[in-house]
Design an enzyme around this catalytic site. Structure first.
Site, PDB file in Angstrom:
ATOM      1  N   LYS A 267       4.214  -1.594  -6.881  1.00 36.98           N
ATOM      2  CA  LYS A 267       4.563  -0.920  -5.629  1.00 36.98           C
ATOM      3  C   LYS A 267       4.852  -1.981  -4.584  1.00 36.98           C
ATOM      4  O   LYS A 267       4.329  -3.100  -4.673  1.00 36.98           O
ATOM      5  CB  LYS A 267       3.389  -0.050  -5.142  1.00 36.98           C
ATOM      6  CG  LYS A 267       3.818   1.087  -4.249  1.00 36.98           C
ATOM      7  CD  LYS A 267       4.413   2.215  -5.069  1.00 36.98           C
ATOM      8  CE  LYS A 267       4.874   3.376  -4.204  1.00 36.98           C
ATOM      9  NZ  LYS A 267       5.215   4.534  -5.049  1.00 36.98           N
TER      10      LYS A 267
HETATM   11  P1  NAD Z   1       9.644  10.734   2.793  1.00 38.96           P
HETATM   12  O1  NAD Z   1       9.480   9.631   3.766  1.00 38.96           O
HETATM   13  O2  NAD Z   1      11.021  11.103   2.344  1.00 38.96           O
HETATM   14  O3  NAD Z   1       8.959  12.081   3.339  1.00 38.96           O
HETATM   15  C1  NAD Z   1       7.641  12.141   3.781  1.00 38.96           C
HETATM   16  C2  NAD Z   1       7.462  13.480   4.486  1.00 38.96           C
HETATM   17  O4  NAD Z   1       6.086  13.653   4.824  1.00 38.96           O
HETATM   18  C3  NAD Z   1       8.252  13.593   5.788  1.00 38.96           C
HETATM   19  O5  NAD Z   1       8.786  14.912   5.888  1.00 38.96           O
HETATM   20  C4  NAD Z   1       7.177  13.386   6.842  1.00 38.96           C
HETATM   21  O6  NAD Z   1       7.528  13.991   8.086  1.00 38.96           O
HETATM   22  C5  NAD Z   1       6.010  14.074   6.177  1.00 38.96           C
HETATM   23  N1  NAD Z   1       4.696  13.726   6.716  1.00 38.96           N
HETATM   24  C6  NAD Z   1       4.161  12.512   6.960  1.00 38.96           C
HETATM   25  N2  NAD Z   1       2.923  12.631   7.452  1.00 38.96           N
HETATM   26  C7  NAD Z   1       2.663  13.963   7.512  1.00 38.96           C
HETATM   27  C8  NAD Z   1       1.552  14.733   7.928  1.00 38.96           C
HETATM   28  N3  NAD Z   1       0.443  14.163   8.375  1.00 38.96           N
HETATM   29  N4  NAD Z   1       1.627  16.093   7.853  1.00 38.96           N
HETATM   30  C9  NAD Z   1       2.751  16.693   7.391  1.00 38.96           C
HETATM   31  N5  NAD Z   1       3.822  16.010   6.973  1.00 38.96           N
HETATM   32  C10 NAD Z   1       3.792  14.672   7.048  1.00 38.96           C
HETATM   33  O7  NAD Z   1       8.735  10.339   1.535  1.00 38.96           O
HETATM   34  P2  NAD Z   1       8.843  10.911   0.058  1.00 38.96           P
HETATM   35  O8  NAD Z   1       9.687   9.984  -0.743  1.00 38.96           O
HETATM   36  O9  NAD Z   1       9.149  12.373   0.110  1.00 38.96           O
HETATM   37  O10 NAD Z   1       7.343  10.688  -0.451  1.00 38.96           O
HETATM   38  C11 NAD Z   1       6.316  11.629  -0.188  1.00 38.96           C
HETATM   39  C12 NAD Z   1       5.178  11.386  -1.161  1.00 38.96           C
HETATM   40  O11 NAD Z   1       5.657  11.520  -2.498  1.00 38.96           O
HETATM   41  C13 NAD Z   1       4.544   9.997  -1.100  1.00 38.96           C
HETATM   42  O12 NAD Z   1       3.182  10.110  -1.429  1.00 38.96           O
HETATM   43  C14 NAD Z   1       5.275   9.246  -2.194  1.00 38.96           C
HETATM   44  O13 NAD Z   1       4.547   8.118  -2.656  1.00 38.96           O
HETATM   45  C15 NAD Z   1       5.360  10.335  -3.241  1.00 38.96           C
HETATM   46  N6  NAD Z   1       6.382  10.140  -4.254  1.00 38.96           N
HETATM   47  C16 NAD Z   1       7.676   9.926  -3.921  1.00 38.96           C
HETATM   48  C17 NAD Z   1       8.619   9.774  -4.924  1.00 38.96           C
HETATM   49  C18 NAD Z   1      10.087   9.610  -4.616  1.00 38.96           C
HETATM   50  O14 NAD Z   1      10.880   9.585  -5.585  1.00 38.96           O
HETATM   51  N7  NAD Z   1      10.507   9.522  -3.375  1.00 38.96           N
HETATM   52  C19 NAD Z   1       8.235   9.812  -6.281  1.00 38.96           C
HETATM   53  C20 NAD Z   1       6.890  10.056  -6.587  1.00 38.96           C
HETATM   54  C21 NAD Z   1       5.985  10.218  -5.569  1.00 38.96           C
END
Ligand code: NAD
Length: 425
Positions: free
Chosen positions: A118
C-alpha cells in the site's frame, strides 16, 4: 521559499494506529487457529519493506511545501506486491502498513498471485490544483521508484486517487525506464492499457458478494451505504440495479435518506454538480451516525477505517454488513455484531473485486492483449464466487466468523508459500 511540515496532531495519527491494531488482532486470531510458530508469526506480522519519503511540492504561488509519503510492501512470498495509493491528510505509516497487510491476505483469499502493498501521501488532494497534484504525484513516484515495477510492486487507485493519478505514475515510471511500461500500475485510463470493467470492479464485487451472502432474491432488500466515492457510488447503483432498495447514502458532506429508495443515478448527477450528497432534493437529510442505526437489511461501509466501533455497533440493525471499505469494523465492534447475530462479509473478501480486475488488467498488459468487458466480468464473478464459497465452507467447518475464516485461508496460504520457499540464506 518556505518549507512547511504538515502538523501531525494526535487526532490524525490515532486512526492509523487503530487500523494496524485491528489488522494485527485479526492476523493473530488466524495464526492461533493455524497454530503458527513464533518465528513465522513474526515474519507474517511485519512488513518486508517500509519506505517513508519526504515529498517536496511547488505550489502555484511559488512556495515549496513538503509532505510525507509512504510505500509499504507487507509480503511478496506469493508474487509481486500489489496495493493502492491513498492521498489523505490523515494517512500515516501505521495505516499504510495495516492496509498493506490486508492486501496480502486479500490476494491470497481470492487466489491471485500477488503479495500485499500500500502507498500513501499525507495530503488533502482537494486543496491542490491539478498541476500541483501532478507535480506531487510525479515527485512521490520518483522517491519510491526503486521499489515499484510490473514485476516488483504495482500501485492502483485508492482513497483520493484516480485513473489520472495512475496515468501520471505510468508516465513518470516509463520516462525513467526509457520505454512505455503500462503494467507498472492498474486502474489506468483505457487509452493507456486500462482494462474494461476496472472502474466499477470493486463495487461489482461488492454486489456479487452481497447477493451471494443474501442467498435469496434481492427484490426489496433495503440497503444503506456509507461513502459515495469510487466504491460506494457504483456499489449503490449495482445493488439498486439488482433489485435492492438503497434507502440511505452518506459522504463527507452529509447523509441522505428516502424510505421509498433513492434514485442513485439522479444522486450521482447531484453529486457531480454540487460536490456532495448533502442537500439532494429528492431525499431527507440524515445525521452521519444515524445511517448506521437504520432498520435496513444490508449496511455497506465504503468510506474509511473505524466506521463501526463499540460505540455504534450495538445500534446496528442491519442483518448483513458488507465491507466495501478496508478495515471499517473494529475488533470490538466485530464481537458485538457477531453476538447480535449480524453477519459481516469481511473487507478482504467483499472488496476484492478491485484487485481481481487489477490482476486481470496486469495480465493483459504483460501479454499486450485485451479482453472484452464480458470476459473480464465473467472472470471476476468466478473468482469472487469461488472465494465466497471457500470462506463460507471454512467458517461453517471451524464454527468461526466469515472474517476469521477469510483470514485463516489467506494467512494459511501465505504461510504455506513461506514454508515451501524456505528461508534465505
Ligand atoms: P474515494 O476517495 O473515491 O471515496 C471515499 C468516499 O468516502 C467519499 O465519498 C467520501 O466523501 C466518503 N467519506 C469519507 N469520510 C466519510 C465519513 N466520515 N462519512 C461518510 N462518508 C465519508 O475512495 P474509494 O476508492 O471509494 O475507497 C473507499 C474505501 O474502499 C477505502 O477504504 C478503500 O481502501 C476501499 N477500497 C477501494 C478500492 C478501489 O478500487 N478504489 C478497492 C478496495 C477497497
Amino acid at each position: 521559499m518556505s518549507i512547511m511540515v504538515p502538523s501531525t496532531t494526535p487526532a490524525l495519527i490515532a486512526p492509523g494506529r487503530q487500523a494496524l491494531d485491528s489488522a494485527l488482532h485479526q492476523f493473530n486470531q488466524a495464526a492461533d487457529h493455524l497454530g503458527l510458530d513464533d518465528g513465522l508469526r513474526t515474519m507474517l506480522a511485519t512488513p518486508r519493506r517500509s519506505l517513508t519519503v519526504s515529498v517536496p511540492v511547488r505550489r502555484e504561488d511559488g512556495r515549496m511545501e513538503v509532505v510525507q509519503g509512504f510505500r509499504v510492501q507487507h509480503n511478496v512470498s506469493r508474487g509481486p506486491a500489489k496495493g493502492g495509493l491513498r492521498f489523505h491528510p490523515g494517512t500515516d505509516i501505521h495505516e499504510v502498513t495495516a492496509l498493506a497487510m490486508w492486501m496480502t491476505w486479500k490476494c491470497a483469499v481470492v487466489g491471485i498471485p500477488y503479495g500485499g502493498a500500500k502507498g500513501g501521501v499525507a495530503v488533502d488532494p482537494s486543496g491542490l490544483s491539478a498541476r500541483e497534484l501532478e507535480r506531487l504525484t510525479r515527485r512521490y513516484v520518483n522517491e519510491i521508484l526503486p521499489l515499484i515495477g510490473p514485476e516488483k510492486d504495482i500501485p492502483a487507485p485508492d482513497v483520493g486517487t484516480d485513473e489520472q493519478t495512475m496515468a501520471w505514475i505510468m508516465d513518470t515510471y516509463s520516462v525513467s525506464a526509457g520505454y512505455p511500461v503500462p503494467g507498472v500500475v492498474t486502474g489506468k485510463p483505457m487509452a493507456l492499457g486500462g482494462s474494461l470493467g476496472r472502474a466499477g470492479a470493486t463495487s461489482r464485487g461488492v454486489q456479487i458478494a452481497t447477493l451471494a451472502a443474501l442467498g435469496r432474491s434481492p427484490e426489496g432488500v433495503t440497503v444503506a451505504v456509507q461513502g459515495f466515492g469510487k466504491v460506494g457510488a457504483p456499489a449503490a447503483l449495482y445493488l439498486a440495479e439488482a433489485g435492492c432498495k438503497v434507502v440511505a447514502v452518506s459522504d463527507v458532506t452529509g447523509a441522505v435518506h428516502a424510505a421509498g429508495g433513492l434514485d442513485i443515478r439522479a444522486l450521482r448527477d447531484w453529486v457531480a454538480e454540487s460536490g456532495g450528497v448533502r442537500g439532494f432534493p429528492q431525499a431527507d437529510a440524515l445525521a452521519h451516525d444515524e445511517l448506521f442505526e437504520l432498520d435496513v437489511d444490508v449496511l455497506v461501509p465504503a468510506a474509511l477505517e473505524g466506521a463501526i466501533t463499540e460505540a455504534n455497533a450495538p445500534r446496528v440493525r442491519a442483518r448483513l454488513v458488507v465491507e466495501g471499505a478496508n478495515g471499517p469494523t473494529t475488533p470490538e465492534a466485530d464481537e458485538i455484531l457477531a453476538a447480535n447475530g449480524t453477519t459481516v462479509l469481511p473487507d478482504i473478501l467483499a472488496n476484492a473485486g478491485g484487485v481481481i480486475v487489477s490482476y486481470l488488467e496486469w495480465v493483459q498488459n504483460m501479454q499486450a492483449y485485451s479482453w472484452s468487458g464480458g470476459e473480464v466480468e465473467h472472470k471476476l464473478r468466478d473468482l469472487m464466487l469461488e472465494a465466497f464459497a471457500t470462506v463460507k465452507a471454512v467458517a461453517a467447518e471451524r464454527e468461526i466468523t466469515l472474517r476469521q475464516a477469510a483470514h485463516v485461508i489467506g494467512v494459511g496460504r501465505v504461510a504455506e508459500a513461506h514454508q515451501t520457499r524456505g528461508l534465505f540464506p
